[in-house]
Scaffold this motif. Structure first.
Motif, PDB file in Angstrom:
ATOM      1  N   GLY A 203     -22.748  21.062 -49.066  1.00  0.00           N
ATOM      2  CA  GLY A 203     -23.443  19.889 -48.560  1.00  0.00           C
ATOM      3  C   GLY A 203     -23.039  18.620 -49.277  1.00  0.00           C
ATOM      4  N   ALA A 204     -23.966  17.690 -49.369  1.00  0.00           N
ATOM      5  CA  ALA A 204     -23.679  16.401 -49.984  1.00  0.00           C
ATOM      6  C   ALA A 204     -24.177  16.365 -51.422  1.00  0.00           C
ATOM      7  CB  ALA A 204     -24.334  15.290 -49.174  1.00  0.00           C
ATOM      8  N   ASN A 205     -23.527  15.546 -52.247  1.00  0.00           N
ATOM      9  CA  ASN A 205     -24.047  15.212 -53.569  1.00  0.00           C
ATOM     10  C   ASN A 205     -24.898  13.958 -53.431  1.00  0.00           C
ATOM     11  OD1 ASN A 205     -22.702  17.358 -54.667  1.00  0.00           O
ATOM     12  ND2 ASN A 205     -20.979  16.151 -55.441  1.00  0.00           N
ATOM     13  N   VAL A 206     -26.052  13.962 -54.055  1.00  0.00           N
ATOM     14  CA  VAL A 206     -27.034  12.904 -53.827  1.00  0.00           C
ATOM     15  C   VAL A 206     -27.349  12.160 -55.113  1.00  0.00           C
ATOM     16  CG1 VAL A 206     -29.341  12.376 -52.953  1.00  0.00           C
ATOM     17  CG2 VAL A 206     -28.040  14.267 -51.963  1.00  0.00           C
ATOM     18  N   LEU A 207     -27.387  10.833 -54.992  1.00  0.00           N
ATOM     19  CA  LEU A 207     -27.809   9.963 -56.088  1.00  0.00           C
ATOM     20  C   LEU A 207     -29.125   9.303 -55.688  1.00  0.00           C
ATOM     21  CD1 LEU A 207     -25.758   7.484 -58.184  1.00  0.00           C
ATOM     22  CD2 LEU A 207     -27.696   6.611 -56.909  1.00  0.00           C
ATOM     23  N   GLY A 208     -30.082   9.379 -56.587  1.00  0.00           N
ATOM     24  CA  GLY A 208     -31.367   8.754 -56.305  1.00  0.00           C
ATOM     25  C   GLY A 208     -31.476   7.387 -56.958  1.00  0.00           C
ATOM     26  N   ALA A 249     -29.251  -0.964 -44.363  1.00  0.00           N
ATOM     27  CA  ALA A 249     -27.992  -1.700 -44.541  1.00  0.00           C
ATOM     28  C   ALA A 249     -26.843  -0.751 -44.878  1.00  0.00           C
ATOM     29  CB  ALA A 249     -28.160  -2.743 -45.634  1.00  0.00           C
ATOM     30  N   LEU A 250     -27.118   0.245 -45.713  1.00  0.00           N
ATOM     31  CA  LEU A 250     -26.083   1.215 -46.074  1.00  0.00           C
ATOM     32  C   LEU A 250     -25.638   2.021 -44.858  1.00  0.00           C
ATOM     33  CD1 LEU A 250     -27.474   2.526 -49.491  1.00  0.00           C
ATOM     34  CD2 LEU A 250     -25.304   1.339 -49.150  1.00  0.00           C
ATOM     35  N   ASN A 251     -26.576   2.463 -44.044  1.00  0.00           N
ATOM     36  CA  ASN A 251     -26.218   3.261 -42.872  1.00  0.00           C
ATOM     37  C   ASN A 251     -25.483   2.430 -41.830  1.00  0.00           C
ATOM     38  OD1 ASN A 251     -27.265   5.709 -43.800  1.00  0.00           O
ATOM     39  ND2 ASN A 251     -29.347   5.182 -43.152  1.00  0.00           N
ATOM     40  N   ILE A 258     -20.606   8.407 -46.571  1.00  0.00           N
ATOM     41  CA  ILE A 258     -21.844   7.952 -47.212  1.00  0.00           C
ATOM     42  C   ILE A 258     -22.959   7.805 -46.173  1.00  0.00           C
ATOM     43  CG2 ILE A 258     -22.965   6.080 -48.496  1.00  0.00           C
ATOM     44  CD1 ILE A 258     -20.993   7.696 -50.153  1.00  0.00           C
ATOM     45  N   THR A 259     -24.112   8.387 -46.481  1.00  0.00           N
ATOM     46  CA  THR A 259     -25.333   8.167 -45.694  1.00  0.00           C
ATOM     47  C   THR A 259     -26.471   7.904 -46.680  1.00  0.00           C
ATOM     48  OG1 THR A 259     -25.824  10.543 -45.659  1.00  0.00           O
ATOM     49  CG2 THR A 259     -24.601   9.632 -43.766  1.00  0.00           C
ATOM     50  N   ALA A 260     -27.567   7.339 -46.188  1.00  0.00           N
ATOM     51  CA  ALA A 260     -28.703   7.030 -47.053  1.00  0.00           C
ATOM     52  C   ALA A 260     -30.012   7.324 -46.335  1.00  0.00           C
ATOM     53  CB  ALA A 260     -28.647   5.571 -47.492  1.00  0.00           C
ATOM     54  N   SER A 261     -31.016   7.623 -47.123  1.00  0.00           N
ATOM     55  CA  SER A 261     -32.367   7.812 -46.611  1.00  0.00           C
ATOM     56  C   SER A 261     -33.341   7.326 -47.679  1.00  0.00           C
ATOM     57  CB  SER A 261     -32.626   9.284 -46.270  1.00  0.00           C
ATOM     58  OG  SER A 261     -32.508  10.090 -47.442  1.00  0.00           O
ATOM     59  N   PHE A 262     -34.607   7.159 -47.306  1.00  0.00           N
ATOM     60  CA  PHE A 262     -35.573   6.715 -48.311  1.00  0.00           C
ATOM     61  C   PHE A 262     -36.895   7.414 -48.104  1.00  0.00           C
ATOM     62  CE2 PHE A 262     -36.997   4.165 -44.835  1.00  0.00           C
ATOM     63  CZ  PHE A 262     -38.321   3.835 -45.106  1.00  0.00           C
ATOM     64  N   THR A 263     -37.569   7.568 -49.199  1.00  0.00           N
ATOM     65  CA  THR A 263     -38.934   8.077 -49.202  1.00  0.00           C
ATOM     66  C   THR A 263     -39.745   7.204 -50.145  1.00  0.00           C
ATOM     67  OG1 THR A 263     -38.177  10.341 -48.825  1.00  0.00           O
ATOM     68  CG2 THR A 263     -40.442  10.054 -49.630  1.00  0.00           C
ATOM     69  N   SER A 268     -32.171   7.623 -51.379  1.00  0.00           N
ATOM     70  CA  SER A 268     -31.267   8.743 -51.636  1.00  0.00           C
ATOM     71  C   SER A 268     -29.922   8.431 -50.993  1.00  0.00           C
ATOM     72  CB  SER A 268     -31.839  10.042 -51.072  1.00  0.00           C
ATOM     73  OG  SER A 268     -33.028  10.393 -51.740  1.00  0.00           O
ATOM     74  N   ILE A 269     -28.884   8.268 -51.824  1.00  0.00           N
ATOM     75  CA  ILE A 269     -27.535   7.984 -51.323  1.00  0.00           C
ATOM     76  C   ILE A 269     -26.745   9.284 -51.368  1.00  0.00           C
ATOM     77  CG2 ILE A 269     -25.443   6.606 -51.641  1.00  0.00           C
ATOM     78  CD1 ILE A 269     -27.159   4.564 -53.135  1.00  0.00           C
ATOM     79  N   SER A 270     -26.336   9.756 -50.207  1.00  0.00           N
ATOM     80  CA  SER A 270     -25.650  11.048 -50.092  1.00  0.00           C
ATOM     81  C   SER A 270     -24.154  10.828 -49.861  1.00  0.00           C
ATOM     82  CB  SER A 270     -26.226  11.864 -48.938  1.00  0.00           C
ATOM     83  OG  SER A 270     -27.605  12.101 -49.138  1.00  0.00           O
ATOM     84  N   SER A 271     -23.338  11.592 -50.599  1.00  0.00           N
ATOM     85  CA  SER A 271     -21.882  11.506 -50.451  1.00  0.00           C
ATOM     86  C   SER A 271     -21.317  12.880 -50.128  1.00  0.00           C
ATOM     87  CB  SER A 271     -21.236  10.981 -51.735  1.00  0.00           C
ATOM     88  OG  SER A 271     -19.827  11.102 -51.668  1.00  0.00           O
ATOM     89  N   THR A 272     -20.547  12.949 -49.060  1.00  0.00           N
ATOM     90  CA  THR A 272     -19.831  14.182 -48.717  1.00  0.00           C
ATOM     91  C   THR A 272     -18.334  14.034 -49.012  1.00  0.00           C
ATOM     92  OG1 THR A 272     -19.625  13.413 -46.429  1.00  0.00           O
ATOM     93  CG2 THR A 272     -21.484  14.866 -46.937  1.00  0.00           C
TER      94      THR A 272
END
Length: 512
Positions: A203-208, A249-251, A258-263, A268-272
């Motif tokens: 999957g993706a590696n995620v940076l918070g 803005a990231l998406n 690169i994709t991003a989501s938020f909670t 959460s910035i995801s990199s594949t």
């Protein structure tokens, strides 16, 4: 005193005539043989030296023949390597063409297969007198010189030409020293050093990025990901508004992999990204801060922070300090299947990493892709292996005592009919071309050295022959003049002896 029993004058004349005849015989021998020293009795010391030198001349004649044979063998190998290089360049053209979408990859694959078969034919035919230097790894010694020491001992010298294996042979993994357990050559990276194996991340590696602090409407904040910057100006005085706005803005930016989501207030910035690390930087003109966290390490908190999202691929890192010996084998086991590369003479870890890559790529394992890089800090060569499919285990191993893998291993398995295959083929064709270029260059260097040595041996042989001639050859100009003088002396000697022999005749007058 007159005597009919003893004629001193005749004896003197006779001895003189014998001496003249002896010198005349030697002179005639020199004229007939051309040598002043024709045998050991003429001058034993000079004759012995000349015979030693003559034996050396015969030895150098054999050496000259050996060099001619060796030069021809190396020339055939060089021509073969150069031909393979040209064919690989033709193959590269087909592989590059296959990168397009609107092409007939089936026909291009047929061309690639045809070129592969031609390369195999060239490698198999590049032999001279049964010696093929494009197959196998054993070096070839070419007799190049005969060295005589001051004490008279003789030794031979060789020019060693390394074979350049351009076959597609898989090699044999050894059963010798465990290289993975050897501290000096430990395989590392994020692969378990104890050999128990790791699973691919898939999957993706995620940076918070946790937003904290005071947010005011109208403040602009920036996030830079993989060198591309996106911005958001707050429309509400909440950390959630900032997190949501930067995520959108990231998406929208469409940064590759690169994709991003938020909670709440956490982005959460995801990199594949398979093989490249992704750097993330944040900044803004407000009071809010970002706490960036990746790989379970929290970066410093402030108005400016940076962190890196590691590449997704698993890695096998080779030693930055140890050497590679002939027969050292390195193995990557993916999902229980072994992929081996066994080093040949003179190889380094870059060759091992790229060789193991070609072996894995050539197997055509679905969803597996590879890349080779060099660590900028340690200088170690790293093989990256990425799996984009089902979870599989990855285990590394190393063992000495194997049989080397061919330099073009995997060439016969290039596949340009799929997107993954064309990508791997394009990366590996450069490795193959560099391998054959290096092989041709090595053969060219060896051929040049052999030619130089052959020219030297020819000149040395001429010098030895000239030296031998100076020792034993007769000076025919001097000998010719001496012959005429001796012939005159012989005539005078005969006359002197005749006169001396007439002396007793005078005694008869005393008795008349």
């Amino acid at each position: 005193m007159a005597s009919i029993l003893t004629n001193n004058s005749a004896m003197v004349a006779l001895q003189t005539l014998k001496s003249i005849n002896n010198d005349l015989s030697k002179t005639q021998s020199m004229i007939s043989t051309g040598k002043e020293v024709a045998s050991a009795k003429d001058n034993s010391a000079v004759w012995a030296i000349s015979k030693v030198m003559e034996s050396d001349v015969k030895g150098f004649k054999a050496i000259s023949e050996s060099l001619s044979l060796g030069e021809s063998s190396v020339a055939v190998a060089r021509n073969g390597a150069e031909t393979v290089t040209d064919l690989l360049n033709d193959m590269k053209e087909k592989i590059v063409a296959s990168q397009g979408e609107n092409v007939d990859r089936t026909k291009l694959q047929a061309d690639v297969d045809a070129i592969t078969d031609q390369i195999a034919s060239v490698v198999g035919a590049a032999q001279f007198n049964g010696l093929n230097m494009l197959s196998g790894t054993d070096s070839v010694n070419i007799l190049s010189s005969l060295d005589r020491g001051s004490d008279g001992t003789v030794s031979s010298s060789n020019i060693t030409v390394a074979r350049q294996d351009l076959s597609t042979d898989a090699g044999v993994f050894g059963t010798g020293t465990d290289l993975a357990a050897n501290v000096a050559t430990t395989l590392g990276g994020n692969i378990a050093a104890d050999g128990t194996g790791d699973a691919f991340s898939n999957g993706a590696n995620v940076l918070g990025a946790t937003v904290a602090g005071t947010v005011t409407i109208g403040e602009t904040y920036n996030v830079q990901v993989a060198g591309e910057t996106v911005s958001f100006t707050t429309t509400a005085a909440t950390t959630a508004n900032l997190a949501e706005g930067l995520t959108a803005a990231l998406n929208t930016a469409g940064i590759e992999d690169i994709t991003a989501s938020f909670t709440g207030s956490v982005i959460s910035i995801s990199s594949t990204s398979k093989f490249d690390d992704v750097e993330v930087n944040t900044s803004g003109n407000g009071a809010a801060t970002f706490a960036l966290q990746a790989n379970n390490v929290t970066a410093a908190v402030g108005t400016t922070a940076s962190q890196t999202i590691g590449s997704r691929a698993s890695e096998i890192a080779f030693s930055a300090t140890a050497g590679v010996a002939d027969g050292d084998g390195y193995r990557a086991t993916i999902g229980g299947v072994n992929f081996d590369y066994v080093a040949g003479p003179g190889e380094i870890f870059e060759d091992v990493a790229r060789g193991l890559k070609t072996v894995i790529d050539g197997a055509g394992v679905e969803n597996i892709s590879t890349n080779v890089k060099q660590d900028e800090t340690t200088g170690a060569w790293v093989l990256q292996i990425d799996n984009d499919g089902a979870v599989q285990s990855l285990v590394e191993a190393g063992a000495a005592g194997g049989t080397a893998t061919g330099g073009l291993v995997g060439l016969d398995k290039l596949d340009v009919t799929t997107d993954e295959g064309t990508e791997a083929a394009l990366a590996n064709i450069e490795t193959y071309i560099n391998t054959t270029i290096d092989a041709a260059a090595d053969f060219g260097s060896s051929q040049g050295r052999i030619e130089t040595q052959s020219d030297f041996i020819s000149k040395l042989t001429d010098s030895l022959k000239s030296g031998i001639g100076a020792l034993v050859d007769a000076d025919l100009e001097e000998t010719s003049a001496r012959l005429q003088a001796l012939q005159v002396q012989q005539q005078l000697g005969v006359q002197s002896l005749s006169i001396a022999n007439q002396a007793p005749q005078t005694i008869l007058s005393l008795f008349r």
